[in-house]
Motif scaffolding. Structure first.
Motif, PDB file in Angstrom:
ATOM      1  N   ALA A   1      19.704 -10.049  12.086  1.00  0.00           N
ATOM      2  CA  ALA A   1      20.469  -8.928  12.640  1.00  0.00           C
ATOM      3  C   ALA A   1      19.895  -7.590  12.199  1.00  0.00           C
ATOM      4  CB  ALA A   1      21.932  -9.038  12.232  1.00  0.00           C
ATOM      5  N   ILE A   2      19.479  -7.497  10.943  1.00  0.00           N
ATOM      6  CA  ILE A   2      18.899  -6.245  10.440  1.00  0.00           C
ATOM      7  C   ILE A   2      17.501  -6.060  11.005  1.00  0.00           C
ATOM      8  CG2 ILE A   2      18.116  -5.049   8.355  1.00  0.00           C
ATOM      9  CD1 ILE A   2      20.471  -6.255   6.882  1.00  0.00           C
ATOM     10  N   ARG A   3      16.749  -7.149  11.106  1.00  0.00           N
ATOM     11  CA  ARG A   3      15.416  -7.059  11.696  1.00  0.00           C
ATOM     12  C   ARG A   3      15.498  -6.520  13.121  1.00  0.00           C
ATOM     13  NH1 ARG A   3      11.455 -10.313   9.984  1.00  0.00           N
ATOM     14  NH2 ARG A   3      12.969 -11.955   9.469  1.00  0.00           N
ATOM     15  N   ALA A   4      16.489  -7.001  13.871  1.00  0.00           N
ATOM     16  CA  ALA A   4      16.646  -6.568  15.263  1.00  0.00           C
ATOM     17  C   ALA A   4      17.023  -5.095  15.354  1.00  0.00           C
ATOM     18  CB  ALA A   4      17.702  -7.426  15.955  1.00  0.00           C
ATOM     19  N   SER A   5      17.807  -4.614  14.411  1.00  0.00           N
ATOM     20  CA  SER A   5      18.211  -3.202  14.426  1.00  0.00           C
ATOM     21  C   SER A   5      17.052  -2.290  14.068  1.00  0.00           C
ATOM     22  CB  SER A   5      19.362  -2.967  13.451  1.00  0.00           C
ATOM     23  OG  SER A   5      18.904  -2.954  12.103  1.00  0.00           O
ATOM     24  N   GLY A   6      16.155  -2.776  13.228  1.00  0.00           N
ATOM     25  CA  GLY A   6      15.008  -1.981  12.799  1.00  0.00           C
ATOM     26  C   GLY A   6      15.327  -0.922  11.767  1.00  0.00           C
ATOM     27  N   VAL A   7      16.568  -0.910  11.269  1.00  0.00           N
ATOM     28  CA  VAL A   7      17.014   0.153  10.359  1.00  0.00           C
ATOM     29  C   VAL A   7      17.636  -0.446   9.101  1.00  0.00           C
ATOM     30  CG1 VAL A   7      18.583   2.121  10.083  1.00  0.00           C
ATOM     31  CG2 VAL A   7      17.419   1.751  12.268  1.00  0.00           C
ATOM     32  N   LEU A   8      17.282   0.122   7.953  1.00  0.00           N
ATOM     33  CA  LEU A   8      17.934  -0.201   6.690  1.00  0.00           C
ATOM     34  C   LEU A   8      18.835   0.970   6.325  1.00  0.00           C
ATOM     35  CD1 LEU A   8      18.062  -2.243   4.300  1.00  0.00           C
ATOM     36  CD2 LEU A   8      16.331  -0.821   3.169  1.00  0.00           C
ATOM     37  N   ARG A   9      20.149   0.734   6.360  1.00  0.00           N
ATOM     38  CA  ARG A   9      21.121   1.799   6.106  1.00  0.00           C
ATOM     39  C   ARG A   9      21.441   1.840   4.609  1.00  0.00           C
ATOM     40  NH1 ARG A   9      25.978  -0.188   9.375  1.00  0.00           N
ATOM     41  NH2 ARG A   9      25.266  -2.061   8.289  1.00  0.00           N
ATOM     42  N   VAL A  10      21.114   2.967   3.995  1.00  0.00           N
ATOM     43  CA  VAL A  10      21.247   3.125   2.548  1.00  0.00           C
ATOM     44  C   VAL A  10      22.212   4.266   2.253  1.00  0.00           C
ATOM     45  CG1 VAL A  10      20.039   3.655   0.405  1.00  0.00           C
ATOM     46  CG2 VAL A  10      18.913   2.256   2.164  1.00  0.00           C
ATOM     47  N   ALA A  11      23.112   4.039   1.314  1.00  0.00           N
ATOM     48  CA  ALA A  11      24.023   5.097   0.862  1.00  0.00           C
ATOM     49  C   ALA A  11      23.703   5.465  -0.578  1.00  0.00           C
ATOM     50  CB  ALA A  11      25.471   4.637   0.975  1.00  0.00           C
ATOM     51  N   THR A  12      23.851   6.740  -0.881  1.00  0.00           N
ATOM     52  CA  THR A  12      23.680   7.231  -2.239  1.00  0.00           C
ATOM     53  C   THR A  12      24.697   8.330  -2.474  1.00  0.00           C
ATOM     54  OG1 THR A  12      22.004   7.904  -3.864  1.00  0.00           O
ATOM     55  CG2 THR A  12      22.003   9.056  -1.747  1.00  0.00           C
ATOM     56  N   ALA A  13      24.832   8.765  -3.716  1.00  0.00           N
ATOM     57  CA  ALA A  13      25.750   9.854  -4.053  1.00  0.00           C
ATOM     58  C   ALA A  13      24.955  10.921  -4.791  1.00  0.00           C
ATOM     59  CB  ALA A  13      26.920   9.348  -4.887  1.00  0.00           C
ATOM     60  N   GLU A  14      24.588  11.947  -4.088  1.00  0.00           N
ATOM     61  CA  GLU A  14      23.757  13.020  -4.643  1.00  0.00           C
ATOM     62  C   GLU A  14      24.447  13.676  -5.832  1.00  0.00           C
ATOM     63  OE1 GLU A  14      22.690  17.041  -5.425  1.00  0.00           O
ATOM     64  OE2 GLU A  14      24.544  16.476  -4.386  1.00  0.00           O
ATOM     65  N   GLY A  15      23.619  14.124  -6.793  1.00  0.00           N
ATOM     66  CA  GLY A  15      24.164  14.858  -7.922  1.00  0.00           C
ATOM     67  C   GLY A  15      23.830  14.266  -9.266  1.00  0.00           C
ATOM     68  N   TYR A  16      22.754  13.449  -9.363  1.00  0.00           N
ATOM     69  CA  TYR A  16      22.372  12.849 -10.638  1.00  0.00           C
ATOM     70  C   TYR A  16      20.856  12.879 -10.787  1.00  0.00           C
ATOM     71  CZ  TYR A  16      23.042   9.766 -14.668  1.00  0.00           C
ATOM     72  OH  TYR A  16      23.085   9.235 -15.931  1.00  0.00           O
ATOM     73  N   PRO A  17      20.277  14.077 -10.908  1.00  0.00           N
ATOM     74  CA  PRO A  17      18.826  14.184 -11.070  1.00  0.00           C
ATOM     75  C   PRO A  17      18.353  13.448 -12.329  1.00  0.00           C
ATOM     76  CG  PRO A  17      19.816  16.317 -10.637  1.00  0.00           C
ATOM     77  CD  PRO A  17      20.934  15.381 -10.925  1.00  0.00           C
TER      78      PRO A  17
END
Length: 288
Positions: free
Chosen positions: A45-61
């Motif tokens: 299913a992910i291969r067919a979509s062609g996209v890896l959806r990634v979440a992060t929470a900015e603010g931790y350099p």
């Protein structure tokens, strides 16, 4: 578990229990990456979509942050996520989200991975699996050149140190002070910038900060250096919903491939946190 730690190049703030802080305890058994190449393991299913959806929470350099003056996400976690996506033959799409919404978002199917300096803990493993990729704890920060010759926690005994109020690094210092025959004089600062000012003025000789944060601050200011040893260190993991074991295995294999060809270490070194690298990829190896 994470409270954001927001750092600009001229303003560093340490807050209570940081996202990457890990309590001491017994590590879970290591699980090795699976057989097969990373691209072979990608769920259809992910291969067919062609996209890896990634979440992060900015603010931790230096792990996740905006490029100065922009809304473009960058940092160790962002670069690693993109490198993993490339290995999987996918386009990586990174979304900034609230940290406390990352795991619920995974469970709701809004994204595939959460890569955000997240400690691999037993409580979180009830909801997600972790591909562990980073090891971090508290490290001693001293003036550049280490004029006091401090080598470890024992050398803080009898000295003046500064530690952020309510932080897990304060806990490290207090536990050490219990062992000292000659006690430290501990100043508690409201935040790291205030604490570092006491070092600059000579009122204190050292502090303890989260290792990756300390390395970046030392690099950017040129005024400090971070001792190598880390205290209360624990693994940080890429979080994946427990239902997505196929994706978990593909990500673990992709990360191992990045380690094997040196790209993983190159990414970490580029942000000054090479000392936080793990020697191999493991799954769900955080503390119990």
């Amino acid at each position: 578990m994470r409270n954001h730690l927001v750092i600009a190049l001229v303003a560093v703030s340490l807050i209570g229990a940081g996202c990457g802080r890990s309590t001491s305890g017994t590590a879970a058994p290591s699980a090795p990456p699976p057989n097969g190449t990373s691209t072979e393991l990608v769920p259809e299913a992910i291969r067919a979509s062609g996209v890896l959806r990634v979440a992060t929470a900015e603010g931790y350099p230096p792990m996740e942050m905006y490029k100065p003056g922009t809304q473009e996400l960058t940092g160790v976690d962002i670069d690693l996520a993109k490198a993993i996506g490339k290995r999987l033959g996918l386009t990586t799409q990174v979304t900034n989200a609230a940290f406390d919404g990352l795991i619920p978002g995974l469970q709701a199917g809004r994204w595939d991975l959460a890569v955000s300096s997240m400690s691999d803990t037993e409580q979180r493993r009830n909801a997600v699996d972790f591909v562990d990729y980073f090891q971090a704890g508290g490290s001693i920060l001293v003036k550049k050149g280490n004029p006091e010759g401090i080598k470890g926690l024992d050398d803080l005994c009898g000295r003046k140190v500064v530690l952020a109020k309510g932080s897990s690094n304060l806990d490290i210092g207090l536990r050490q002070n219990d062992k000292c025959d000659k006690k430290m004089e501990i100043l508690q600062s409201e935040d790291a910038p205030t604490g570092l000012l006491t070092m600059d003025s000579g009122r204190t000789v050292a502090t303890i900060v989260d290792s990756p944060v300390g390395h970046m601050y030392a690099k950017e200011t040129g005024k400090y250096e971070v001792l190598a040893e880390q205290y209360d260190a624990g693994p940080w993991g890429i979080a994946i919903d427990k239902k997505n074991t196929g994706l978990r295995d593909a990500v673990a294999k992709a990360l191992q491939e990045l380690m094997d060809d040196g790209e993983y270490q190159k990414i970490l070194d580029g942000y000054g946190v090479g000392a936080n690298a793990v020697p191999k990829v493991t799954i769900n190896t955080g503390v119990s």
